[in-house]
Design an enzyme around this catalytic site. Structure first.
Site, PDB file in Angstrom:
ATOM      1  N   GLU A   1       0.794  -1.224   0.000  1.00  0.00           N
ATOM      2  CA  GLU A   1       0.000   0.000   0.000  1.00  0.00           C
ATOM      3  C   GLU A   1       0.830   1.279   0.000  1.00  0.00           C
ATOM      4  O   GLU A   1       0.786   2.065   0.955  1.00  0.00           O
ATOM      5  CB  GLU A   1      -0.951   0.002   1.198  1.00  0.00           C
ATOM      6  CG  GLU A   1      -1.912  -1.169   1.191  1.00  0.00           C
ATOM      7  CD  GLU A   1      -3.078  -1.005   2.165  1.00  0.00           C
ATOM      8  OE1 GLU A   1      -2.974  -0.193   3.090  1.00  0.00           O
ATOM      9  OE2 GLU A   1      -4.086  -1.703   1.981  1.00  0.00           O
TER      10      GLU A   1
ATOM     11  N   GLU B   1      -5.259  -8.528   0.052  1.00  0.00           N
ATOM     12  CA  GLU B   1      -5.960  -8.301   1.326  1.00  0.00           C
ATOM     13  C   GLU B   1      -7.423  -7.993   1.055  1.00  0.00           C
ATOM     14  O   GLU B   1      -7.741  -7.289   0.104  1.00  0.00           O
ATOM     15  CB  GLU B   1      -5.412  -7.084   2.103  1.00  0.00           C
ATOM     16  CG  GLU B   1      -4.077  -7.266   2.735  1.00  0.00           C
ATOM     17  CD  GLU B   1      -3.615  -6.008   3.497  1.00  0.00           C
ATOM     18  OE1 GLU B   1      -4.470  -5.188   3.895  1.00  0.00           O
ATOM     19  OE2 GLU B   1      -2.399  -5.862   3.665  1.00  0.00           O
TER      20      GLU B   1
HETATM   21  C1  PNW Z   1      -4.356  -2.120   5.253  1.00  0.00           C
HETATM   22  N1  PNW Z   1      -8.207   2.905   5.053  1.00  0.00           N
HETATM   23  O1  PNW Z   1      -4.253  -0.794   5.623  1.00  0.00           O
HETATM   24  C2  PNW Z   1      -3.026  -2.665   5.651  1.00  0.00           C
HETATM   25  O2  PNW Z   1      -2.295  -3.242   4.601  1.00  0.00           O
HETATM   26  C3  PNW Z   1      -3.072  -3.562   6.842  1.00  0.00           C
HETATM   27  O3  PNW Z   1      -1.819  -3.523   7.457  1.00  0.00           O
HETATM   28  C4  PNW Z   1      -4.208  -3.127   7.760  1.00  0.00           C
HETATM   29  O4  PNW Z   1      -4.191  -3.785   8.979  1.00  0.00           O
HETATM   30  C5  PNW Z   1      -5.493  -3.399   7.015  1.00  0.00           C
HETATM   31  O5  PNW Z   1      -5.501  -2.706   5.773  1.00  0.00           O
HETATM   32  C6  PNW Z   1      -6.760  -3.030   7.792  1.00  0.00           C
HETATM   33  O6  PNW Z   1      -6.796  -1.654   8.033  1.00  0.00           O
HETATM   34  C7  PNW Z   1      -5.255   0.117   5.455  1.00  0.00           C
HETATM   35  O7  PNW Z   1      -8.128   3.942   5.687  1.00  0.00           O
HETATM   36  C8  PNW Z   1      -5.215   1.246   6.224  1.00  0.00           C
HETATM   37  O8  PNW Z   1      -9.181   2.627   4.324  1.00  0.00           O
HETATM   38  C9  PNW Z   1      -6.185   2.214   6.097  1.00  0.00           C
HETATM   39  C10 PNW Z   1      -7.189   1.990   5.166  1.00  0.00           C
HETATM   40  C11 PNW Z   1      -7.225   0.848   4.394  1.00  0.00           C
HETATM   41  C12 PNW Z   1      -6.256  -0.083   4.535  1.00  0.00           C
END
Ligand code: PNW
Length: 490
Positions: A210, A396
């Protein structure tokens, strides 16, 4: 993620986000949230038989599960620094211990085997390999990941390794972090060390996890490590990351041309809020910046059009010849998918994108207050397939629900089953419509350290009692195990 992507982020906006909601602020118009929970998803469920060779897996990340933050020579990462700074993480939680997977990886691999998983996406902690981000490798760090990969192979689970899931060595942040161009060379050096050590047993690699999230949330919004608040620094960081991605791709291929190399990109289907042309164009700009900012340079050798005016090349530090460095024929695209975005045109947006985006609340909400809307997953996957035509791995997808063990020790998380069922049905429809998707990784195997949310969000198919480290397979895990065996979504 609405305001994470929007241009005029204010504290008031923050309170309107999922994070604000999870922090206990009431941000929805009275009754709205509950009304949402009664509405059915737009498209009814369709059963689907996934292809025979489709891989069912789970995903985790080093800082979120390993713990052992200062063992065996590991250096400090920006997430150690961030979580050790009071006020940054909810509840002042840290990843010092997390799921203690550094010591319990064998138990975790055994659980994956019990769940019939065929693919395991994990990440390597850079400061475990180079404490300060440069110099010779720490053997004990490499040995740990060799043991992890070997136990997976022994359990007949394909390892897919992410080189960078946000735990940058603090020393490199002190030297300027991702906005500093020198970091690209440091990252390539580190990537080579890891690929040389593991490349005999790990064939599949994600260069980054990401890139949009760690550059924007870390360098512009300041809500993730290293907690900086500069949009120009963030834009520079995005360019350095694009260069690093291209160079790391070539470095890995030079070590072994058979390695399959991609990145896990965060994506949200960007839907115009109205049918006006202005909103449609704004939605395309939101897609350009939020979804493909790190794909287009690699595959097409240029930045997509995300700004109303010229792309801010000067701010980004783009030099002549750079786009050649960014270019890399990725073997596959990893998609991390959680939710859609609604987009309005906003000519006054301070970042120059002319975009205002926000979360929809038409569908039910997860306990993180993220909307459940499976159709958007179908549309996004198909769009990426049509735009780039590469093999796709879902790296994911998942949801936070707080269900805990009942008096019999069972975790009845029916909402997670319904979530996954809905999203997989949408994915099945995207495959039927022609998308070349070869794997699905559930986020996550275990409840774990959810970044700025600490342990207040639970994304696992396996419940973790963080006091005893006891793992309990939730009902969703049992359900997923059956699906992983048959590939049949009913
Ligand atoms: C991902 N949002 O992060 C990450 O790859 C993981 O490490 C994390 O635990 C998982 O999604 C769940 O949050 C994100 O704001 C962080 O939409 C923020 C967002 C999406 C994904």
């Amino acid at each position: 993620m609405n305001h994470f992507r929007s241009s005029s982020f204010t504290r008031r906006d923050f309170l309107g986000t999922a994070l604000g909601a999870a922090a206990g602020f009431s941000v929805y118009p009275s009754g709205h949230r509950f009304l949402g929970e009664l509405l059915a998803p737009a498209t009814p469920f369709t059963p689907f038989q996934f292809p025979k060779d489709f891989l069912w897996g789970s995903a985790t990340a080093s800082y979120q599960i390993e713990g052992a933050w200062n063992e065996d020579g590991k250096g400090e990462s920006i997430w150690d620094r961030f979580s050790h700074t009071v006020g940054k993480v909810k509840g002042a939680y840290t990843g010092d211990v997390a799921c203690d997977s550094y010591h319990r990886y064998k138990e975790d691999v055994a659980i994956m085997k019990q769940l019939n998983l065929q693919s395991c996406r994990f990440s390597v902690s850079w400061p475990r390999i180079q404490a300060n981000g440069s110099g010779p490798a720490i053997q004990k760090g490499l040995d740990y990941y060799k043991r992890v990969a070997d136990s997976l192979l022994e359990a007949k689970i394909r390892p897919i390794c992410t080189l960078y899931h946000w735990d940058l060595p603090q020393a490199l942040e002190d030297a300027g972090g991702w906005p500093n161009r020198d970091l690209a060379a440091r990252f390539v050096d580190y990537s080579q060390i890891v690929a040389k050590a593991l490349g005999d047993r790990v064939q599949h690699w994600c260069i980054f996890n990401e890139p949009w999230v760690f550059t924007f949330l870390g360098y512009s919004w300041g809500i993730h490590a290293p907690a900086r608040n500069s949009l120009p620094d963030c834009m520079r960081a995005t360019h350095v990351v694009n260069i690093a991605q291209g160079q790391a791709f070539r470095a890995l291929k030079a070590i072994n041309s058979k390695l399959q190399v991609g990145t896990a990109f965060s994506m949200a289907n960007c839907e115009p809020a109205t049918s006006s042309d202005a909103d449609k164009q704004a939605a395309d700009r939101a897609h350009a910046l939020g979804n493909v900012w790190f794909i287009h340079p690699a595959l097409k050798g240029e930045y997509p059009k995300a700004f109303l005016g010229e792309t801010p090349f000067e701010t980004m530090g783009v030099k002549s010849g750079d786009m050649e460095l960014c270019k890399a024929p990725l073997d596959f695209l990893g998609i991390n998918y959680y939710r859609r975005q609604l987009v309005n045109a906003d000519p006054k947006a301070s970042d120059g994108t002319g975009v205002h985006n926000y979360d929809a609340h038409e569908g039910p909400l997860t306990d993180f207050a993220w909307e459940v809307w499976p159709d958007s997953f179908h549309d996004l996957v198909l769009r990426i397939h049509k735009e780039y035509g590469l093999p796709i791995e879902i790296t994911e997808n998942g949801a936070s629900y707080l269900d805990a063990p009942d008096e019999h020790g069972r975790v009845p998380d029916q909402r997670r089953i319904e979530f996954v069922r809905g999203y997989l049905s949408a994915l099945g429809r995207a495959i039927a419509d022609g998308a070349n998707v070869r794997a699905y990784h559930h986020w996550s195997l275990l409840d774990n350290f959810e970044w700025a949310e600490g342990y207040s969000q639970r994304f696992g198919m396996v419940y973790v009692d963080f006091r005893s480290q006891k793992r309990t397979i939730k009902d969703s895990g049992k359900w997923y195990a059956e699906l992983a065996k048959s590939g049949k979504l009913t």
